[in-house]
Design an enzyme around this catalytic site. Structure first.
Site, PDB file in Angstrom:
ATOM      1  N   SER A  95       0.835  -1.200   0.000  1.00 36.20           N
ATOM      2  CA  SER A  95       0.000   0.000   0.000  1.00 36.20           C
ATOM      3  C   SER A  95       0.874   1.257   0.000  1.00 36.20           C
ATOM      4  CB  SER A  95      -0.956  -0.035   1.199  1.00 36.20           C
ATOM      5  OG  SER A  95      -1.975   0.934   1.059  1.00 36.20           O
TER       6      SER A  95
ATOM      7  N   ASP B 101      -9.430  -4.688  -5.539  1.00 38.75           N
ATOM      8  CA  ASP B 101      -8.766  -3.565  -4.889  1.00 38.75           C
ATOM      9  C   ASP B 101      -9.078  -2.277  -5.657  1.00 38.75           C
ATOM     10  OD1 ASP B 101      -7.080  -1.804  -3.598  1.00 38.75           O
ATOM     11  OD2 ASP B 101      -5.240  -2.918  -4.013  1.00 38.75           O
TER      12      ASP B 101
ATOM     13  N   HIS C 247      -8.146  -4.989  -1.251  1.00 38.76           N
ATOM     14  CA  HIS C 247      -6.902  -4.356  -0.809  1.00 38.76           C
ATOM     15  C   HIS C 247      -6.435  -4.932   0.529  1.00 38.76           C
ATOM     16  CE1 HIS C 247      -3.921  -1.160  -0.813  1.00 38.76           C
ATOM     17  NE2 HIS C 247      -4.206  -0.920   0.453  1.00 38.76           N
TER      18      HIS C 247
END
Length: 266
Positions: free
Chosen positions: A129, A208, A240
């Site tokens: 991320s 995601d 995600h």
């Protein structure tokens, strides 16, 4: 009560909100501190090191116990090193820089574990991320500084889009918060063609919200003139950071195996 104490100027759930008087409230329960374990009987030893006394930036080191030796001399066989930056929206936790890692290359750095056990021809950068964004930027800066790492692993990377990222702009006032900022969009970074690594693995997830940006990074890297090997894997039906929420699921194991294979390839 002073009205400025409760007037909210910025609201960024699920991360934090900012009051007019400068007070910052973090949302949700803060993560518990998991202490390191330097137990030689454990399969993996860990300890925390302070990188910068001025800023308080620190890192946690992990070392398989099979590499430790009862003798005073360091082991003959050294290990690859993965510098991994966790996610957290650029505002949770802390991050470290491999330029501190490379200060150990001569064998006289501040940390004995790195001096004794790291093979500096096999250094990798990675992150998930926001941490993947940081890892990518560090790899580009490494290339500009003449440093070289073997590979870069980006798991569900966060990169900017066409819409203004107000939270990022608040945290980095010099940024436009848009995809014209190289920190948010490596495709516009003039240093991308000279990125200091030999190969890149991008992991994305089908559901995601950042999936397309991960694909965009992969494609931009191929068009940039960067000379290296790139790979991409997609986890179908997952969102995600799914591997963090359900680390024991089958697809998390598949993703981990792919990353391990990437790191272990000679």
């Amino acid at each position: 009560m002073d009205s400025t104490a409760t007037e909210i100027t910025h609201d960024f759930p699920p991360f934090f909100r900012v009051h007019k008087d400068g007070t910052i409230d973090r949302f949700g329960r803060q993560p518990e501190f998991a202490p390191p374990s330097d137990d030689p009987q454990s399969p993996v030893r860990s300890r925390d090191v302070l990188i910068s006394p001025v800023t308080g930036v620190s890192a946690r080191l992990y070392l398989p116990t099979t590499t430790t030796s009862p003798l005073p001399s360091p082991p003959q066989k050294k290990l690859p090193l993965l510098v991994y930056v966790h996610g957290g929206g650029f505002c949770l936790g802390s991050a470290s820089t491999p330029k501190w890692v490379f200060s150990h290359e001569s064998g006289s750095g501040p940390d004995p574990w790195i001096n004794d056990h790291v093979d500096f021809t096999r250094v990798f950068l990675g992150g998930e991320s926001a941490g993947a964004n940081i890892a990518s930027n560090v790899a580009i800066r490494a290339g500009m500084d003449g440093l070289k790492v073997m590979g870069l692993v980006l798991v569900h990377p966060f990169f900017g889009g066409k819409e203004e990222d107000k939270m990022y702009k608040f945290m980095c006032p010099s940024s436009s918060g848009l995809d014209d900022d190289p920190r948010l969009n490596p495709a516009v970074d003039p240093g991308l063609p000279g990125m200091g690594c030999e190969r890149v693995l991008v992991c994305i997830a089908e559901k995601d919200f950042l999936r397309e940006r991960g694909w965009g990074y992969y494609e931009a890297l191929g068009k940039s003139g960067w000379v290296g090997e790139r790979e991409i894997m997609e986890s179908e039906g997952e969102g995600h950071g799914f591997h963090l929420f359900d680390p024991d699921c089958e697809k998390a194991a598949v993703q981990l195996k792919r990353v391990a294979s990437f790191l272990n390839r000679v």
